[in-house]
Design a protein around this motif. Structure first.
Motif, PDB file in Angstrom:
ATOM      1  N   ILE A  16       5.464  -3.958  -1.302  1.00  0.00           N
ATOM      2  CA  ILE A  16       4.856  -5.321  -1.724  1.00  0.00           C
ATOM      3  C   ILE A  16       4.748  -6.295  -0.393  1.00  0.00           C
ATOM      4  O   ILE A  16       3.878  -6.841  -0.134  1.00  0.00           O
ATOM      5  N   HIS A  19       1.846  -5.675   1.944  1.00  0.00           N
ATOM      6  CA  HIS A  19       0.573  -6.183   1.301  1.00  0.00           C
ATOM      7  C   HIS A  19       0.440  -7.805   0.909  1.00  0.00           C
ATOM      8  O   HIS A  19      -0.860  -8.066   0.580  1.00  0.00           O
ATOM      9  N   ILE A  29      -1.475  -4.489  -4.065  1.00  0.00           N
ATOM     10  CA  ILE A  29       0.014  -4.058  -4.298  1.00  0.00           C
ATOM     11  C   ILE A  29       0.343  -3.065  -5.445  1.00  0.00           C
ATOM     12  O   ILE A  29       0.982  -2.160  -5.383  1.00  0.00           O
TER      13      ILE A  29
END
Length: 157
Positions: A16, A19, A29
């Protein structure tokens, strides 16, 4: 079939964070999580929401809106059965019912042994040779129950 790593919250948090700088980062994501783990675990929802300053409902809505995101691990083999009109005209509805009953699952289901997951799709471009299917991305034209089993055996070897 590409093997996926087991779900890990720390690994998901890392994906996560890799991105979050992207514009419209939610979809990249989700794609990255699915690529790594084979699905988007429910535990990812609050992580994504917090990272992107979204509500959990917004993240959940995105996951459930796009049919390609899985919320549970798929079987070792993924079977996509075409439900478009051309395949229906060739008897796919009855064939699909027989296949699903034989596997003991419904659409989006995975067999109890984890071998097969069946998903509906709407047109594979095999219209002149329907009914059509994809078995682990291998196109199968003029699908029959026996043909499906042969294709599964082919991708398993």
């Amino acid at each position: 079939m590409v093997p996926h790593e087991p779900w890990s919250t720390p690994r998901a948090a890392g994906i996560i964070s890799e991105h979050t700088h992207l514009e419209g980062a939610t979809l990249p994501i989700l794609h990255a999580l699915q690529e790594a783990f084979g699905y988007v675990d429910e535990q990812a929802v609050p992580l994504i929401a917090d990272a992107l300053n979204l509500s959990r409902a917004e993240v959940h809505g995105c996951i459930t809106f796009y049919h390609d995101f899985r919320r549970a691990p798929a079987g070792r083999h993924q079977v996509k059965l075409c439900r478009a009109e051309a395949c229906q005209a060739m008897g796919s509805d009855a064939l699909h019912a027989n296949i699903l009953a034989g596997l003991g699952i419904d659409w989006h289901g995975t067999t109890s042994d984890g071998r097969i997951t069946v998903e509906p799709v709407y047109c594979l471009g095999l219209c002149a040779n329907g009914p059509g299917a994809l078995v682990d991305d291998l196109p199968v034209a003029r699908l029959t129950a026996d043909g499906l089993e042969a294709a599964l055996n082919e991708v398993a070897s």
